[in-house]
Design a protein around this motif. Structure first.
Motif, short mmCIF file in Angstrom:
data_model
loop_
_atom_site.label_atom_id
_atom_site.label_comp_id
_atom_site.label_asym_id
_atom_site.label_seq_id
_atom_site.Cartn_x
_atom_site.Cartn_y
_atom_site.Cartn_z
N ASP A 78 -27.31 -24.00 -44.75
CA ASP A 78 -27.28 -24.88 -45.92
C ASP A 78 -26.74 -26.26 -45.57
O ASP A 78 -27.06 -27.25 -46.23
CB ASP A 78 -26.41 -24.26 -47.02
N VAL A 79 -25.93 -26.34 -44.52
CA VAL A 79 -25.31 -27.60 -44.12
C VAL A 79 -26.13 -28.30 -43.03
O VAL A 79 -26.33 -29.52 -43.07
CB VAL A 79 -23.88 -27.36 -43.60
N CYS A 80 -26.63 -27.52 -42.06
CA CYS A 80 -27.19 -28.09 -40.84
C CYS A 80 -28.72 -28.16 -40.88
O CYS A 80 -29.35 -27.88 -41.89
CB CYS A 80 -26.73 -27.27 -39.65
N GLY A 81 -29.28 -28.54 -39.74
CA GLY A 81 -30.72 -28.61 -39.57
C GLY A 81 -31.26 -27.30 -39.01
O GLY A 81 -30.88 -26.22 -39.50
N PRO A 82 -32.12 -27.34 -37.99
CA PRO A 82 -32.68 -26.11 -37.42
C PRO A 82 -31.55 -25.17 -37.00
O PRO A 82 -30.66 -25.56 -36.25
CB PRO A 82 -33.47 -26.60 -36.21
N THR A 83 -31.60 -23.94 -37.50
CA THR A 83 -30.55 -22.97 -37.23
C THR A 83 -31.18 -21.69 -36.69
O THR A 83 -31.82 -20.94 -37.43
CB THR A 83 -29.73 -22.66 -38.51
N TYR A 84 -31.03 -21.48 -35.40
CA TYR A 84 -31.57 -20.29 -34.74
C TYR A 84 -30.55 -19.17 -34.84
O TYR A 84 -29.43 -19.30 -34.34
CB TYR A 84 -31.89 -20.59 -33.29
N ALA A 85 -30.93 -18.07 -35.50
CA ALA A 85 -29.99 -16.99 -35.80
C ALA A 85 -30.34 -15.75 -34.98
O ALA A 85 -31.33 -15.06 -35.27
CB ALA A 85 -30.04 -16.66 -37.29
N VAL A 86 -29.55 -15.48 -33.97
CA VAL A 86 -29.78 -14.35 -33.07
C VAL A 86 -28.98 -13.14 -33.54
O VAL A 86 -27.77 -13.23 -33.76
CB VAL A 86 -29.38 -14.72 -31.62
N GLU A 87 -29.67 -12.02 -33.69
CA GLU A 87 -29.03 -10.76 -34.08
C GLU A 87 -29.67 -9.61 -33.30
O GLU A 87 -30.90 -9.52 -33.23
CB GLU A 87 -29.14 -10.53 -35.58
N PHE A 88 -28.83 -8.76 -32.74
CA PHE A 88 -29.30 -7.68 -31.88
C PHE A 88 -29.71 -6.43 -32.65
O PHE A 88 -30.65 -5.73 -32.28
CB PHE A 88 -28.21 -7.33 -30.86
N ALA A 89 -29.00 -6.13 -33.74
CA ALA A 89 -29.22 -4.89 -34.48
C ALA A 89 -30.37 -5.01 -35.48
O ALA A 89 -30.44 -5.99 -36.23
CB ALA A 89 -27.94 -4.47 -35.19
N ALA A 90 -31.22 -4.01 -35.50
CA ALA A 90 -32.39 -4.05 -36.38
C ALA A 90 -32.02 -3.88 -37.85
O ALA A 90 -32.67 -4.46 -38.73
CB ALA A 90 -33.38 -2.96 -35.97
N ARG A 91 -30.98 -3.09 -38.15
CA ARG A 91 -30.64 -2.81 -39.55
C ARG A 91 -30.32 -4.06 -40.35
O ARG A 91 -30.87 -4.27 -41.43
CB ARG A 91 -29.50 -1.79 -39.62
N PRO A 92 -29.42 -4.94 -39.88
CA PRO A 92 -29.12 -6.14 -40.68
C PRO A 92 -30.23 -7.20 -40.64
O PRO A 92 -30.20 -8.13 -41.45
CB PRO A 92 -27.84 -6.68 -40.05
N MET A 93 -31.20 -7.04 -39.74
CA MET A 93 -32.25 -8.04 -39.63
C MET A 93 -33.05 -8.16 -40.92
O MET A 93 -33.51 -9.25 -41.28
CB MET A 93 -33.17 -7.72 -38.45
N GLY A 94 -33.23 -7.05 -41.64
CA GLY A 94 -33.96 -7.11 -42.91
C GLY A 94 -33.29 -8.04 -43.90
O GLY A 94 -33.94 -8.84 -44.57
#
Length: 209
Positions: A78-94
């Motif tokens: 909400d504050v920044c520009g392009p934000t690449y969000a890396v997450e390893f676990a499949a469950r929270p990815m949804g």
């Protein structure tokens, strides 16, 4: 401490709350389009509450390691520009994908932060901030490996969880070792324990050497 554009203290539910402007994600209270940033649920939010300067800026590019369900990364986006969000676990990815539906600048990546070579073809270099909240051993090593995406004048915003490194050692000793390893790649600008918001966590703001 000067808050970055897009982060303010607003009157929400009768009290001054740290907030960003955007759509609610985790049931946080909202007033006039401003959503409360709960420091008890966000390491970066806690850093601001403690007077630290994580380095976020309006329009800046961010790599966020350990995005989980999207609680903190939603505020960052909400504050920044392009934000690449890396997450390893499949469950929270949804949940993270749902958060990204209303934020065009938020790019979820189902990847392992310990293996930056697996997303180097997607994430741009020269980013302004590397935010890391990864519960794994070798957290300093992860931050060093991902320095490749950070601009020379960028900032590392890191939350080190002592119990993820070694639950049997004194947290202070764990933090000291992590800082020593970080100094091989970064200059430490600020480091503070995140109590009372997050027990056995050390917040670190640093810049590349």
């Amino acid at each position: 401490m000067a808050l970055p554009e897009g982060v303010q203290y607003r009157d929400i539910d009768g009290e001054q709350r740290l907030a960003t402007r955007g759509e609610a994600v985790y049931g946080e209270p909202v007033a006039d389009g401003w959503r409360a940033w709960d420091a008890h649920r966000s390491k970066v939010g806690a850093m601001y509450e403690l007077g630290m300067e994580p380095g976020l800026e309006r329009g800046g590019g961010v790599l966020y390691l350990g995005a989980a369900n999207g609680t903190t990364v939603s505020h960052v986006a909400d504050v920044c520009g392009p934000t690449y969000a890396v997450e390893f676990a499949a469950r929270p990815m949804g949940d993270l994908l749902s958060v990204a539906e209303t934020r065009e600048n938020l790019i979820p990546l189902l990847k392992d932060a310990r293996k930056p070579e697996t997303y180097a073809h997607v994430v741009e270099s020269g980013l302004d901030v590397l935010v890391q909240d990864v519960a794994t051993r070798g957290q300093a090593r992860v931050a060093r490996a991902n320095r490749q995406f950070l601009a020379d004048d960028g900032h590392l915003c890191l939350a080190i969880k002592a119990r993820s490194e070694d639950a049997t050692r004194d947290p202070g000793d764990v933090f000291a070792d992590a800082l020593d390893e970080l100094r091989e790649t970064y200059t430490i600008l600020d480091s503070r324990r995140l109590d009372p918001f997050h027990a056995d966590h050390l917040a670190v703001v640093a810049e590349p050497r």
